[in-house]
Scaffold this motif. Structure first.
Motif, PDB file in Angstrom:
ATOM      1  N   HIS A 192      65.522  53.594  98.553  1.00  0.00           N
ATOM      2  CA  HIS A 192      65.506  54.962  99.076  1.00  0.00           C
ATOM      3  C   HIS A 192      64.495  55.777  98.275  1.00  0.00           C
ATOM      4  N   THR A 193      64.058  56.862  98.881  1.00  0.00           N
ATOM      5  CA  THR A 193      63.098  57.739  98.191  1.00  0.00           C
ATOM      6  C   THR A 193      63.817  58.506  97.088  1.00  0.00           C
ATOM      7  N   ARG A 194      63.004  59.022  96.157  1.00  0.00           N
ATOM      8  CA  ARG A 194      63.578  59.788  95.063  1.00  0.00           C
ATOM      9  C   ARG A 194      64.161  61.114  95.555  1.00  0.00           C
ATOM     10  N   GLN A 195      63.608  61.595  96.685  1.00  0.00           N
ATOM     11  CA  GLN A 195      64.144  62.826  97.234  1.00  0.00           C
ATOM     12  C   GLN A 195      65.565  62.609  97.781  1.00  0.00           C
ATOM     13  N   GLU A 196      65.799  61.374  98.356  1.00  0.00           N
ATOM     14  CA  GLU A 196      67.133  61.083  98.896  1.00  0.00           C
ATOM     15  C   GLU A 196      68.127  60.808  97.770  1.00  0.00           C
ATOM     16  N   TYR A 197      67.768  59.890  96.910  1.00  0.00           N
ATOM     17  CA  TYR A 197      68.644  59.489  95.815  1.00  0.00           C
ATOM     18  C   TYR A 197      67.790  59.317  94.563  1.00  0.00           C
ATOM     19  N   PRO A 198      67.854  60.235  93.603  1.00  0.00           N
ATOM     20  CA  PRO A 198      67.018  60.157  92.407  1.00  0.00           C
ATOM     21  C   PRO A 198      67.397  58.954  91.533  1.00  0.00           C
ATOM     22  N   GLY A 199      66.437  58.557  90.681  1.00  0.00           N
ATOM     23  CA  GLY A 199      66.681  57.449  89.758  1.00  0.00           C
ATOM     24  C   GLY A 199      65.434  56.643  89.542  1.00  0.00           C
ATOM     25  N   ALA A 200      65.464  55.811  88.482  1.00  0.00           N
ATOM     26  CA  ALA A 200      64.278  55.029  88.115  1.00  0.00           C
ATOM     27  C   ALA A 200      64.284  53.636  88.730  1.00  0.00           C
ATOM     28  N   GLY A 201      65.400  53.212  89.329  1.00  0.00           N
ATOM     29  CA  GLY A 201      65.458  51.885  89.942  1.00  0.00           C
ATOM     30  C   GLY A 201      65.548  50.754  88.937  1.00  0.00           C
ATOM     31  N   ILE A 202      66.183  51.034  87.796  1.00  0.00           N
ATOM     32  CA  ILE A 202      66.274  50.001  86.764  1.00  0.00           C
ATOM     33  C   ILE A 202      67.707  49.729  86.318  1.00  0.00           C
ATOM     34  N   GLY A 203      68.654  50.560  86.766  1.00  0.00           N
ATOM     35  CA  GLY A 203      70.047  50.451  86.296  1.00  0.00           C
ATOM     36  C   GLY A 203      70.693  49.108  86.605  1.00  0.00           C
ATOM     37  N   LEU A 204      70.596  48.637  87.883  1.00  0.00           N
ATOM     38  CA  LEU A 204      71.228  47.366  88.254  1.00  0.00           C
ATOM     39  C   LEU A 204      70.556  46.181  87.557  1.00  0.00           C
ATOM     40  N   SER A 205      69.252  46.270  87.308  1.00  0.00           N
ATOM     41  CA  SER A 205      68.558  45.199  86.588  1.00  0.00           C
ATOM     42  C   SER A 205      69.119  45.066  85.176  1.00  0.00           C
ATOM     43  N   ILE A 206      69.358  46.208  84.528  1.00  0.00           N
ATOM     44  CA  ILE A 206      69.932  46.181  83.176  1.00  0.00           C
ATOM     45  C   ILE A 206      71.359  45.641  83.216  1.00  0.00           C
ATOM     46  N   CYS A 207      72.145  46.045  84.231  1.00  0.00           N
ATOM     47  CA  CYS A 207      73.541  45.557  84.350  1.00  0.00           C
ATOM     48  C   CYS A 207      73.582  44.032  84.475  1.00  0.00           C
ATOM     49  N   ARG A 208      72.742  43.505  85.374  1.00  0.00           N
ATOM     50  CA  ARG A 208      72.740  42.049  85.552  1.00  0.00           C
ATOM     51  C   ARG A 208      72.298  41.358  84.259  1.00  0.00           C
ATOM     52  N   ARG A 209      71.305  41.905  83.572  1.00  0.00           N
ATOM     53  CA  ARG A 209      70.833  41.293  82.333  1.00  0.00           C
ATOM     54  C   ARG A 209      71.930  41.306  81.263  1.00  0.00           C
ATOM     55  N   ILE A 210      72.710  42.387  81.217  1.00  0.00           N
ATOM     56  CA  ILE A 210      73.834  42.463  80.262  1.00  0.00           C
ATOM     57  C   ILE A 210      74.889  41.409  80.589  1.00  0.00           C
ATOM     58  N   VAL A 211      75.244  41.296  81.884  1.00  0.00           N
ATOM     59  CA  VAL A 211      76.276  40.325  82.295  1.00  0.00           C
ATOM     60  C   VAL A 211      75.820  38.899  81.988  1.00  0.00           C
ATOM     61  N   GLU A 212      74.561  38.593  82.273  1.00  0.00           N
ATOM     62  CA  GLU A 212      74.046  37.253  81.984  1.00  0.00           C
ATOM     63  C   GLU A 212      74.039  36.972  80.495  1.00  0.00           C
ATOM     64  N   ARG A 213      73.767  38.002  79.676  1.00  0.00           N
ATOM     65  CA  ARG A 213      73.853  37.811  78.222  1.00  0.00           C
ATOM     66  C   ARG A 213      75.271  37.411  77.800  1.00  0.00           C
ATOM     67  N   HIS A 214      76.261  37.884  78.546  1.00  0.00           N
ATOM     68  CA  HIS A 214      77.668  37.558  78.253  1.00  0.00           C
ATOM     69  C   HIS A 214      78.099  36.223  78.863  1.00  0.00           C
ATOM     70  N   GLY A 215      77.183  35.512  79.538  1.00  0.00           N
ATOM     71  CA  GLY A 215      77.521  34.231  80.150  1.00  0.00           C
ATOM     72  C   GLY A 215      78.123  34.364  81.526  1.00  0.00           C
ATOM     73  N   GLY A 216      77.900  35.508  82.196  1.00  0.00           N
ATOM     74  CA  GLY A 216      78.480  35.721  83.512  1.00  0.00           C
ATOM     75  C   GLY A 216      77.435  35.842  84.601  1.00  0.00           C
ATOM     76  N   ARG A 217      77.873  36.270  85.796  1.00  0.00           N
ATOM     77  CA  ARG A 217      77.000  36.431  86.958  1.00  0.00           C
ATOM     78  C   ARG A 217      77.287  37.789  87.597  1.00  0.00           C
ATOM     79  N   MET A 218      76.319  38.319  88.356  1.00  0.00           N
ATOM     80  CA  MET A 218      76.533  39.572  89.086  1.00  0.00           C
ATOM     81  C   MET A 218      75.944  39.436  90.486  1.00  0.00           C
ATOM     82  N   TRP A 219      76.675  39.948  91.463  1.00  0.00           N
ATOM     83  CA  TRP A 219      76.204  39.929  92.849  1.00  0.00           C
ATOM     84  C   TRP A 219      76.878  41.070  93.628  1.00  0.00           C
ATOM     85  N   VAL A 220      76.480  41.230  94.880  1.00  0.00           N
ATOM     86  CA  VAL A 220      77.007  42.304  95.705  1.00  0.00           C
ATOM     87  C   VAL A 220      77.373  41.761  97.076  1.00  0.00           C
TER      88      VAL A 220
END
Length: 651
Positions: free
Chosen positions: A590-618
């Protein structure tokens, strides 16, 4: 008077003659009495007093002649037989009633089994009983021994499930021992004695073979040993082993057959089970993707599996039997090494497990193998050989080496990424802050003093600089997830979630939202990073909402060795085509006007979960809300105990 005198003289002469005849008769009786080859005696029927006894009785019972003549016949018997003897004698015909088997006591107290023969005679002017005693003690013992032997034989037949039989060919008559009736499950009274009665018990599929075997035995007289089946009256199938031989008459012709029949059903079933197990074991061994072999104590191969055959280019498993390592190894050095290893395993009676070796294959190619060897034993526990397993790990070693190189490269790449992130944050942030500060000054000082286009240009420059600063900070956070993360320790996710919720209270209230949750478990985690995951997922659920007030529910369920967490919302949802894209750094739907943000939050979440030996999906659909899942490993027993202690301490 003269006549009387003559009569008297005649009578006296006759009496004298009669006395001489009696004396001669008594002498003959004594001679005959003494000649009886068994103990014999005469006793008075009224007093039972002994009147005469022969030498055999004196010798056999151990009493002297005087002791005999001073005693009576009742004293010769044990107490329980005295009344029986008197009863028979009172009847007046002991020769009719008292003859039979009795007990006699010798002088030294031994009891003898005797067979008495009584005969009533006139002796010395009275009625007496002439008695002959035949000692049957040994015969009784032999009979008892025979009865015991027969009982033992019958018991042995029952234990061995074996019976004897006889076939009278002349009369077409079959005779069975008692055990055979039990084996064949037939009552003796209901069994016809003809050979055809026996054939009626034989399984239909085996009847022709039984008839043919018996025919050959009758014709040739040769012994036979074969198995066949019978059908009992309940329909049970039993396996019988029959061993027999011919019985020949005086002329040498076969007059019958004699033999044994044994119920070997359990043995046959055990053999079938053993064969099935051997087939199963052989199938399992041949399916194992490793080379398996076994040798005797002398290092001679006794067998191998199919994988060994293929691995070493053999014609068959049988072609290996009887050979040694010196016949199969590529070099004598390798053969000596294998043989020495086998001897060490057998002598120490200890397994050798997972030893890496380099082996030369038939084509001259070197291979890395993982070797395990264990000693083999017999039923007495004695070492009889060795079993070995070779796993070719050449490809695995290559893969491990390639993985090691890739890991080194990845670590180097991560280090470079982290270094780049540091440079970006340190070296780029300063000029970026300068640009941002001066554009903000321009906006403050000259907003409204220049034309409208100038105001827009200044605003665009400020927003771009601010956005660039956010991207650089996000990139730095993404790069440092693994390198700057905290230690993984037992963590109460309930407490972590509560902190995340407290941080977002203002956003929840402004959105008119509601966040609920089920009880959450303890896991092994970095609580700061786990809080970051919860906070990001909850923020997204509040941000990407539709016209309805946001509703978010968090839960966790155990699935084997891991916990699966879920964050479910009722927001705008996600098209399945973009499920992977949303986890890619800086990717937005989505555009920043619709929903603001840098588009990096979910990437960091998945990287954290994988560091813990887990998986993430939707899982989601456009317009139907979304559920984000991530997994974390279950705590071990010791970790769980530690986590409870931490939770109790926090409380």
């Amino acid at each position: 008077l003269a006549v009387l005198a003559v009569v008297t003289i005649v009578v006296l002469a006759w009496v004298a003659v009669l006395r001489r005849q009696i004396r001669r008769a008594e002498a003959r009786v004594r001679v005959l009495f003494a000649a009886i080859p068994h103990p014999a005696y005469v006793f008075d029927l009224k007093s039972l007093q002994f009147l005469e006894v022969n030498d055999f009785a004196v010798e056999h019972y151990g009493y002297s002649r005087e002791e005999f003549l001073n005693g009576n016949a009742a004293e010769m018997h044990p107490a329980e037989e005295e009344e029986r003897l008197k009863k028979y004698l009172r009847q007046g015909h002991p020769d009719r009633d008292a003859s039979g088997e009795w007990k006699h006591r010798t002088k030294d107290g031994r009891l003898l089994d005797v067979e008495l023969t009584f005969q009533t005679i006139d002796f010395k002017g009275g009625k007496a009983a002439l008695t002959v005693a035949q000692d049957i003690t040994e015969r009784k013992r032999a009979e008892e021994s025979l009865r015991q032997s027969q009982a033992d034989f019958a018991a042995a037949q029952k234990v061995a499930r074996l019976g004897t039989w006889r076939f009278d060919r002349v009369n077409n008559r079959v005779t069975w021992s008692e055990e055979l009736y039990r084996i064949f499950d037939i009552e003796e009274a209901a069994f016809g004695k003809a050979y055809e009665s026996f054939l009626g018990c034989v399984h239909p599929d085996d009847k022709a073979r039984v008839v043919e075997t018996n025919r050959k035995a009758n014709e040739t007289g040769h012994p036979f040993d074969f198995d066949y089946r019978i059908l009992t009256r309940t329909g049970e199938v039993k396996h019988i082993r029959e061993i027999g031989h011919a019985v020949k008459g005086p002329a040498g012709n076969v007059v019958g057959l004699f033999g044994t029949a044994q119920d070997v059903t359990d043995r046959i079933r055990a053999e079938e089970t053993l064969r099935e197990q051997q087939i199963l074991l052989k199938s399992i061994i041949n399916q194992i993707p490793y080379s398996i072999f076994w040798k005797d104590r002398n290092g001679v191969f006794q067998g191998c599996n199919e994988h060994f055959v293929r691995e070493y280019g053999l014609e068959s498993a049988e072609s290996l039997i009887g050979r040694t390592d010196h016949d199969t190894a590529a070099t004598s050095e390798e053969a000596d090494s294998y043989a020495a290893c086998d001897r060490r395993v057998m002598q120490a009676n200890t397994p050798l497990l997972n030893v890496e070796e380099t082996q030369t294959r038939p084509a001259g190619v070197y291979a890395t193998i993982l070797t395990s060897k264990v000693p083999l034993h017999n039923g007495k526990g004695e070492v009889t050989g060795v079993l070995g397993i070779y796993a070719d790990i050449t490809e695995r070693k290559r893969a491990e080496e390639a993985l090691r190189h890739r890991t080194v490269e990845l670590e180097r790449s991560n280090a470079e990424l982290e270094q780049f992130a540091y440079v970006a944050s340190h070296d780029l942030q300063e000029p970026l802050r300068m640009v941002t500060n001066f554009t903000q000054l321009l906006a403050i000082r000259y907003e409204g003093r220049l034309d409208r286009d100038a105001d827009d240009f200044i605003r665009f420059a400020v927003e771009g600089a601010t956005r660039m600063q956010a991207l650089i900070n996000g990139l730095l956070s993404f790069a440092r997830v693994k390198s700057r993360g905290g230690e993984l320790v037992p963590t109460d996710t309930e407490a972590v979630f509560t902190r995340s919720l407290a941080t977002l209270q203002v956003a929840i209230r402004e959105a008119g939202g509601e966040v609920t949750h089920d009880p959450l478990p303890s896991v092994f985690a970095d609580d700061v990073q786990l809080e970051q995951v919860f906070q990001n997922l909850l923020s997204n659920a509040l941000k990407f909402r539709n016209s309805k007030p946001p509703r978010v529910h968090v839960s966790a369920g155990r699935d084997g060795s891991e916990w699966t967490f879920s964050v479910r919302d009722n927001g705008i949802g996600i098209d399945p085509a973009y499920f992977e894209r949303i986890f890619v750094i800086f990717q937005r739907l989505h555009t920043r006007q619709e929903y603001p943000g840098a588009g990096i939050g979910l990437s960091i979440c998945r990287r954290i979960v994988e560091r813990h030996g887990g998986r993430m999906w939707v899982e989601s659909a456009a317009g139907s809300g979304a559920t984000f899942y991530f997994t974390l490993p279950v705590l071990s027993a010791s970790q769980d105990e530690c986590a409870r202690g931490v939770a109790a301490g926090s409380a």
